[in-house]
Scaffold this motif. Structure first.
Motif, PDB file in Angstrom:
ATOM      1  N   LEU A 130       4.804   3.308   5.877  1.00 50.50           N
ATOM      2  CA  LEU A 130       4.528   3.814   4.730  1.00 50.50           C
ATOM      3  C   LEU A 130       3.608   3.240   3.654  1.00 50.50           C
ATOM      4  N   VAL A 131       2.929   4.096   3.031  1.00 51.02           N
ATOM      5  CA  VAL A 131       1.946   3.312   2.140  1.00 51.02           C
ATOM      6  C   VAL A 131       2.372   4.161   0.661  1.00 51.02           C
ATOM      7  N   ILE A 132       2.600   3.208  -0.171  1.00 51.94           N
ATOM      8  CA  ILE A 132       2.902   3.879  -1.524  1.00 51.94           C
ATOM      9  C   ILE A 132       1.808   3.387  -2.668  1.00 51.94           C
ATOM     10  N   CYS A 133       1.261   4.452  -3.103  1.00 47.41           N
ATOM     11  CA  CYS A 133       0.301   4.189  -4.369  1.00 47.41           C
ATOM     12  C   CYS A 133       0.732   4.842  -5.422  1.00 47.41           C
ATOM     13  N   GLY A 134       0.162   4.596  -6.368  1.00 41.90           N
ATOM     14  CA  GLY A 134       0.283   5.085  -8.080  1.00 41.90           C
ATOM     15  C   GLY A 134      -0.409   4.152  -8.863  1.00 41.90           C
ATOM     16  N   PRO A 135      -0.469   4.739 -10.252  1.00 47.68           N
ATOM     17  CA  PRO A 135      -1.080   3.765 -11.217  1.00 47.68           C
ATOM     18  C   PRO A 135      -0.025   2.762 -11.398  1.00 47.68           C
ATOM     19  N   SER A 136      -0.762   1.630 -12.234  1.00 43.04           N
ATOM     20  CA  SER A 136       0.044   0.643 -12.516  1.00 43.04           C
ATOM     21  C   SER A 136       1.250   0.950 -13.513  1.00 43.04           C
ATOM     22  N   GLY A 137       2.369   0.362 -13.413  1.00 43.28           N
ATOM     23  CA  GLY A 137       3.458   0.718 -14.108  1.00 43.28           C
ATOM     24  C   GLY A 137       4.122   1.974 -13.651  1.00 43.28           C
ATOM     25  N   SER A 138       3.988   2.317 -12.405  1.00 43.17           N
ATOM     26  CA  SER A 138       4.557   3.630 -11.886  1.00 43.17           C
ATOM     27  C   SER A 138       5.821   3.150 -11.311  1.00 43.17           C
ATOM     28  N   LEU A 173       6.333  -1.291   4.617  1.00 44.60           N
ATOM     29  CA  LEU A 173       6.092  -0.476   3.290  1.00 44.60           C
ATOM     30  C   LEU A 173       5.040  -1.082   2.703  1.00 44.60           C
ATOM     31  N   CYS A 174       3.939  -0.581   2.546  1.00 45.61           N
ATOM     32  CA  CYS A 174       3.076  -0.947   1.896  1.00 45.61           C
ATOM     33  C   CYS A 174       2.546  -0.557   0.444  1.00 45.61           C
ATOM     34  N   VAL A 175       2.662  -1.380  -0.625  1.00 41.07           N
ATOM     35  CA  VAL A 175       1.862  -0.929  -1.955  1.00 41.07           C
ATOM     36  C   VAL A 175       0.734  -1.402  -1.810  1.00 41.07           C
ATOM     37  N   THR A 176      -0.277  -0.602  -2.002  1.00 45.77           N
ATOM     38  CA  THR A 176      -1.746  -0.959  -1.846  1.00 45.77           C
ATOM     39  C   THR A 176      -2.554   0.266  -2.459  1.00 45.77           C
ATOM     40  N   HIS A 177      -3.713  -0.293  -2.940  1.00 49.29           N
ATOM     41  CA  HIS A 177      -4.750   0.813  -3.351  1.00 49.29           C
ATOM     42  C   HIS A 177      -5.895   0.865  -2.130  1.00 49.29           C
ATOM     43  N   GLU A 178      -5.655   0.298  -1.044  1.00 44.32           N
ATOM     44  CA  GLU A 178      -6.627   0.238   0.020  1.00 44.32           C
ATOM     45  C   GLU A 178      -6.784   1.389   0.818  1.00 44.32           C
ATOM     46  N   MET A 179      -7.286   2.555   0.170  1.00 42.38           N
ATOM     47  CA  MET A 179      -7.118   3.965   0.884  1.00 42.38           C
ATOM     48  C   MET A 179      -7.536   3.957   2.521  1.00 42.38           C
ATOM     49  N   GLY A 180      -8.493   3.151   2.565  1.00 39.11           N
ATOM     50  CA  GLY A 180      -9.077   3.124   4.100  1.00 39.11           C
ATOM     51  C   GLY A 180      -8.011   2.827   5.028  1.00 39.11           C
ATOM     52  N   ALA A 210      -1.168   4.719   7.909  1.00 35.78           N
ATOM     53  CA  ALA A 210       0.025   5.231   7.382  1.00 35.78           C
ATOM     54  C   ALA A 210       0.525   6.357   8.365  1.00 35.78           C
ATOM     55  N   ASP A 211       1.728   6.283   8.348  1.00 35.85           N
ATOM     56  CA  ASP A 211       2.157   7.734   8.921  1.00 35.85           C
ATOM     57  C   ASP A 211       2.588   8.478   7.616  1.00 35.85           C
ATOM     58  N   THR A 212       2.884   8.116   6.799  1.00 36.05           N
ATOM     59  CA  THR A 212       3.544   8.747   5.339  1.00 36.05           C
ATOM     60  C   THR A 212       2.747   8.118   4.454  1.00 36.05           C
ATOM     61  N   MET A 213       2.485   9.085   3.482  1.00 32.98           N
ATOM     62  CA  MET A 213       1.842   8.643   2.159  1.00 32.98           C
ATOM     63  C   MET A 213       2.749   8.803   1.075  1.00 32.98           C
ATOM     64  N   VAL A 214       3.253   7.832  -0.010  1.00 33.64           N
ATOM     65  CA  VAL A 214       3.743   8.223  -1.140  1.00 33.64           C
ATOM     66  C   VAL A 214       2.932   7.918  -2.446  1.00 33.64           C
ATOM     67  N   PHE A 215       3.081   8.780  -3.223  1.00 32.39           N
ATOM     68  CA  PHE A 215       2.523   8.646  -4.777  1.00 32.39           C
ATOM     69  C   PHE A 215       3.480   8.695  -5.580  1.00 32.39           C
ATOM     70  N   MET A 216       3.301   7.696  -6.470  1.00 31.23           N
ATOM     71  CA  MET A 216       4.547   7.388  -7.401  1.00 31.23           C
ATOM     72  C   MET A 216       3.908   7.494  -8.998  1.00 31.23           C
TER      73      MET A 216
END
Lengths: 295, 261
Positions: free
Chosen positions: B49-57, B209-216, B222-228
């Motif tokens: 799972l890769v979790i991304c989103g703006p800071s403070g999300s 579970l990775c919180v990262t901004h490395e979209m490549g 990732a199997d699943t992308m999560v946007f918060m």
């Protein structure tokens, strides 16, 4: 790493140096010509060692015996105060209220009373209430010669052991409060992430404190701890007040009986300086070795 | 140590998709600030799972709740069948099965690389020192720095330190690995060495579970992308759809900024 600075003398340094030399020369002149004091150091060596007629050898006399007692009480007090101080310092950073409260009360109680009243009060309390419970006198009377010899090596003459212990406990308790504060400062300087990394590999709070936080905390506070240890060695002269026969106590007796105050106290001061400077020097070495990996 | 025939042992195989993390209606506040708002999330064993989103999300807070570096006020979090409550013994149990890699590495600076790796197995698992050393050396080889074992963290580069941190976590033989912005504190030229290790770990079947901004990296792994955003899970999708066809405007906005900066 900072490079060691080269010694370079400027005009300002020369002026300062000239003033310092001048001041020393002036004091020497005053002492020599105005004070009209006749220096006589001849009594001192006899108080270091004396010829024992019965044994037929040189044996240590009062000043050396006093120095040994001072070193003995200092080393024991260092050990006890370090252990107590570390425990109290950890208690003061606890998340639970009770340990924090106990640590706080102890530190504030002790560091806000001057050492002399504290020593008197605690000496009389410990020597009249606690020491009798231990029954040391009776135990030593029945002890085998080997045990007696070990006790004498560690704590000094058997008949003074109770006295020595009372002074030792008072001195250690006093110093523990200051060490506790230094340890607490060291613990607070360890970043939050260190605890989190410890938790994240499943370590318990105790293990994290013991193997991660305390080692780093202690490495960070080596310089102030050295200062506190030196203070402790010097403060050990205060136990002369409660008749522990250490260096200052015996120096006072010699100074009075010989009527040679300047010589005896100058020499005694030099003996303290030697011990304290040796301590400072070793800590300087230790400081270079420890903490070099901390960022 | 390769009974699974894989590089990183003890990770579950990707076929086995029983839920290993269950998060239901989780709410969390920092004082008045509502950081997590009704989070629902299920992660299957072996899922990446890769979790991304703006800071403070709230993305870091969310993964920090999974090994209870943060506690949640409402809702349920279950890891490997154990619910996270104030029961300290169970929390320690969960923590030794959940590895975590931090943005700032958080290596123990007073210990050597090897000691960093063996501390957990020896002190939390009660493993013998020789066994722990063998295990640590094996995993340091996996992250390609066995020759640094006797050095101290301050003697290593950032990328090397982060790889040690990964090895340290893996020494506990975790079932789940959490990555909290593992490359954000690194110089650009060191990012890839860390991402390579993470990619290999993902290929071995580890639940991640990775919180990262490395979209490549996210696209590859990732199997699943999560946007918060603002404490909510706004969008959750397979990477193909997530990157090519994001539904919400907030997610489109974010991807615009991060992909074409």
């Amino acid at each position: 790493m900072l490079r060691t600075k080269k010694l370079r003398l400027g005009i300002l340094d020369a002026i300062v140096l000239a003033f310092a030399v001048g001041a020393v020369a002036y004091v020497a002149y005053r002492v020599d010509s105005v004070l009209v004091y006749k220096w006589d150091w001849s009594a001192i060596p006899g108080y270091l060692f004396r010829w024992d007629e019965d044994l037929g050898t040189w044996v240590p006399n009062l000043l050396i015996k006093g120095l040994v007692t001072t070193i003995r009480i200092s080393i024991w007090a260092l050990i006890i105060a370090s252990i107590m101080g570390t425990i109290l310092g950890v208690m003061r950073t606890s998340q639970r209220l009770l340990p924090r409260l106990i640590g706080w009360a102890y530190v504030e109680f002790i560091r806000n009373i001057p050492p002399v009243p504290f020593l008197f009060l605690f000496y009389f309390f410990i020597s009249s209430q606690i020491i009798p419970l231990l029954n040391i006198g009776a135990a030593l009377d029945n002890a085998s010669p080997t045990v007696l010899a070990i006790v004498e090596l560690l704590f000094g003459p058997a008949r003074l052991v109770e006295n020595f212990l009372s002074g030792l406990i008072s001195l250690s308790m006093m110093s523990a409060a200051y060490i506790a504060e230094i340890v607490r400062a060291g613990i607070l300087a360890v970043p939050r992430g260190q605890y989190e990394a410890g938790y994240s590999v499943g370590l318990s709070k105790f293990t994290i404190m013991r193997y991660i936080v305390l080692p780093q905390a202690i490495q960070r506070v080596v310089p102030p701890i050295a200062g506190q240890f030196i203070t402790l060695i010097k403060d050990s002269s205060l136990v002369a007040l409660i008749s522990i026969q250490e260096l200052s106590f015996l120096a006072m007796e010699i100074a009075i009986s010989e009527q040679r105050f300047f010589e005896v106290w100058l020499f005694t001061g030099l003996m303290y300086f030697t011990v304290c400077y040796a301590c400072a020097w070793s800590f300087g070495r230790l400081e270079k070795r420890m903490g070099r990996h901390l960022r | 140590m390769t009974e699974h025939g894989q590089d990183f042992p003890h990770a579950s195989s990707p076929q086995d998709r029983a839920a290993i993390i269950r998060i239901e209606a989780v709410n969390k506040w920092y004082g008045d600030f509502h950081v997590l708002k009704g989070i629902d999330l299920t992660v299957g064993a072996g899922e990446r799972l890769v979790i991304c989103g703006p800071s403070g999300s709230g993305k870091s807070t969310l993964i920090r709740c999974i090994n209870r570096l943060e506690s949640h006020e409402e809702g349920l979090i279950e890891v490997d069948g154990i619910e996270l409550t104030d029961d300290n013994k169970r929390i320690a149990e969960i923590r030794s099965e959940v590895g975590m890699v931090f943005q700032q590495f958080n290596l123990f600076p007073h210990l050597t690389v090897l000691e960093n790796c063996t501390l957990g197995p020896v002190r939390a698992r009660g493993m013998a020192k020789t066994d722990a050393t063998a295990l640590a050396m094996e995993l340091l080889e996996k992250v390609r720095i066995p020759e640094q074992a006797q050095k101290y963290p301050s003697q290593l580069s950032g990328g090397q330190q982060q790889r040690v941190a990964i090895a340290r976590s893996l020494c506990m033989r975790p079932k789940i690995m959490l990555f909290d912005e593992p490359t954000s504190a690194l110089d650009p030229e060191m990012i890839n060495e860390v991402l390579d290790v993470m990619t290999e770990l993902a290929e071995s079947g580890m639940t991640m579970l990775c919180v990262t901004h490395e979209m490549g990296f996210a696209r590859r792994v990732a199997d699943t992308m999560v946007f918060m955003d603002h404490g909510e899970i706004v969008e959750m999708a397979k990477p193909e759809t997530f990157f090519s066809n994001p539904k919400s405007d907030r997610c489109k906005d974010f991807l615009q900024k991060i992909l074409h900066h």
